[in-house]
Design a protein around this motif. Structure first.
Motif, PDB file in Angstrom:
ATOM      1  N   VAL A 137      -1.886  -1.955   0.572  1.00  0.00           N
ATOM      2  CA  VAL A 137      -1.694  -2.254   1.993  1.00  0.00           C
ATOM      3  C   VAL A 137      -2.586  -3.426   2.411  1.00  0.00           C
ATOM      4  O   VAL A 137      -3.540  -3.783   1.719  1.00  0.00           O
ATOM      5  N   ILE A 138      -2.282  -4.017   3.559  1.00  0.00           N
ATOM      6  CA  ILE A 138      -3.004  -5.197   4.045  1.00  0.00           C
ATOM      7  C   ILE A 138      -4.100  -4.748   5.016  1.00  0.00           C
ATOM      8  O   ILE A 138      -3.803  -4.246   6.109  1.00  0.00           O
ATOM      9  N   PRO A 139      -5.373  -4.890   4.659  1.00  0.00           N
ATOM     10  CA  PRO A 139      -6.467  -4.398   5.508  1.00  0.00           C
ATOM     11  C   PRO A 139      -6.437  -4.947   6.929  1.00  0.00           C
ATOM     12  O   PRO A 139      -6.698  -4.199   7.890  1.00  0.00           O
ATOM     13  N   LEU A 140      -6.124  -6.235   7.102  1.00  0.00           N
ATOM     14  CA  LEU A 140      -6.111  -6.827   8.442  1.00  0.00           C
ATOM     15  C   LEU A 140      -5.091  -6.140   9.338  1.00  0.00           C
ATOM     16  O   LEU A 140      -5.361  -5.866  10.513  1.00  0.00           O
ATOM     17  N   ASN A 141      -3.920  -5.863   8.803  1.00  0.00           N
ATOM     18  CA  ASN A 141      -2.903  -5.156   9.590  1.00  0.00           C
ATOM     19  C   ASN A 141      -3.408  -3.787  10.043  1.00  0.00           C
ATOM     20  O   ASN A 141      -3.163  -3.358  11.178  1.00  0.00           O
ATOM     21  N   PHE A 142      -4.115  -3.113   9.165  1.00  0.00           N
ATOM     22  CA  PHE A 142      -4.624  -1.782   9.502  1.00  0.00           C
ATOM     23  C   PHE A 142      -5.737  -1.856  10.538  1.00  0.00           C
ATOM     24  O   PHE A 142      -5.892  -0.943  11.355  1.00  0.00           O
ATOM     25  N   MET A 143      -6.509  -2.928  10.523  1.00  0.00           N
ATOM     26  CA  MET A 143      -7.523  -3.114  11.560  1.00  0.00           C
ATOM     27  C   MET A 143      -6.871  -3.213  12.937  1.00  0.00           C
ATOM     28  O   MET A 143      -7.306  -2.570  13.903  1.00  0.00           O
TER      29      MET A 143
END
Length: 420
Positions: free
Chosen positions: A352-358
């Motif tokens: 998964v993309i960490p920035l999206n989850f932030m």
């Protein structure tokens, strides 16, 4: 018939002018408070990087100044946050003019000197006071008190987060909870004025980022993040209410200030990331989210910040600081999303993309904390200047609010409204 139409038209014109003035003043107030606070918070925080002992001292100075200002300048009355706005919409109640400088100055000092909260609630109450004052200036406007208060709130939130739609939705979901023609007319004009402010001042999104497209395989992880955010919002709510009740048992007000300053100072010394609204920490993690190696030390630091932020916020507010759960929710949500993505990628090979989850974590946490999913949706999209994650944010915001409501039927706002 013609005369009656002219009279009605004149009344709507007066209401439009009042809404425009309220929108102008509330936007000016919000943007001014935002930039002044950012300026001084940045100065003080950079000083602490070279002189870490200042982290122990600054909260004491800030909370003490607020205490004496309240004692000698602001009628010795505590600021009660959103509760004041709720009360002002009732018949016979209003927000006095001194609430504008009181919340402006106290909110600025609280955050700039390291108090672990944000200026959002200070902005909301001060902006509401603008609307409350406006309704009393002409007899015709008295029956539109709630609308004008909501206009001030909406314009303030719109200007603060660069999202007119979020301002309108916040006024509806959190303050009014009722729709009417006059409400939409007045609030739409006010946020329209706020939008013009944002355009002419060229206000940039707080966390302007280049978001990537999201992928369907991440949906189960999004849902899990929403559930975890709902749980964390309950923890934040319980923390604020419990610690406030404990501090109220201290009979001497200044002892609360001293105790709160000591706790906040020690917490900041251990974790400087919790200084002020914490947006500097969010920005740093946004920049490094693509390249950071999720070592155990990184995961533990993120977890510690997530667990300690509610305590630090609660102590700040309980010892006299001015603020609320807006900024803490955004801070916690961002770090929670980042931690969740790191753990998912490291231990479950989620990809998964960490920035999206932030970004999604910010909205999920805010939605659950204030029980306003649509406000959270547009507010966070405004914060990052992108609608790429619109649908995941919407779904996760609804999930987190549902979980929070099932576990705890009230928020900090609604609990205070009913019981204080």
């Amino acid at each position: 018939m013609q005369i009656r139409k002219k009279v009605i038209g004149l009344k709507w014109l007066k209401l439009a002018l009042a809404a425009s003035l309220v929108g102008f003043l509330a936007s000016l107030l919000a943007i001014s408070l935002k930039h002044v606070t950012e300026h001084y918070e940045e100065i003080f925080f950079r000083r602490t990087e070279k002189n870490s002992f200042l982290l122990l001292i600054l909260p004491f100075i800030g909370l003490s100044v607020i205490y004496f200002l309240r004692l000698y300048l602001f009628k010795n009355k505590e600021n009660k946050g959103i509760k004041e706005v709720f009360e002002s919409t009732k018949p016979g109640k209003s927000l006095p003019a001194y609430k504008i400088p009181s919340h402006f100055i106290n909110g600025l000092i609280t955050v700039a000197f390291g108090g672990s909260t944000g200026i959002e609630v200070s902005t909301v109450v001060a902006s509401a006071a603008v609307g409350s004052i406006a309704h009393s200036k002409e007899s015709f406007l008295k029956k539109y008190k709630t609308e004008l208060i909501c206009a001030g709130v909406a314009a303030g939130v719109a200007a603060l987060f660069a999202s007119p739609i979020a301002g309108l939705l916040f006024a509806y979901e959190v303050i009014s909870k009722k729709l009417s023609k006059s409400f939409l007319f007045v609030v739409a004009i006010a946020v329209g004025v706020a939008g013009l402010f944002l355009f002419f001042l060229d206000e940039k999104p707080l966390f302007a980022v280049g978001l990537e497209q999201w992928h369907y395989h991440a949906i189960p992880y999004f849902i899990l993040l929403g559930i975890v955010a709902g749980l964390n919002s309950v923890y934040l709510t319980k923390c604020v209410l419990k610690i406030k009740s404990l501090f109220l048992k201290i009979q001497t007000p200044y002892y609360r200030v001293v105790l709160g300053a000591v706790i906040v100072g020690i917490g900041l010394f251990a974790f400087p990331q919790l200084f002020g609204d914490g947006y500097h920490t969010v920005k740093e993690n946004i920049i490094t989210s693509h390249t950071a190696i999720p070592a155990v030390s990184v995961l533990l630091t993120l977890a510690a910040c997530i667990l300690l932020k509610p305590v630090m916020t609660s102590v700040t507010l309980s010892s006299g600081g001015d603020g609320g759960v807006f900024a803490p929710s955004i801070f916690i949500g961002a770090l929670l999303g980042l931690l969740f993505a790191f753990v998912s990628n490291r231990f479950f090979d989620a990809g998964v993309i960490p920035l999206n989850f932030m970004v999604i974590g910010m909205a999920a946490m805010l939605s659950a904390s204030i029980s306003a999913p649509f406000t959270a949706l547009f507010l966070v999209c405004g914060l990052v200047g992108s609608y790429v994650l619109f649908w995941p944010i919407l779904v996760v915001s609804l999930v987190s609010r549902y979980v929070a409501q099932k576990l705890c039927p009230y928020t900090v706002y609604t609990y205070v409204q009913k019981t204080v």
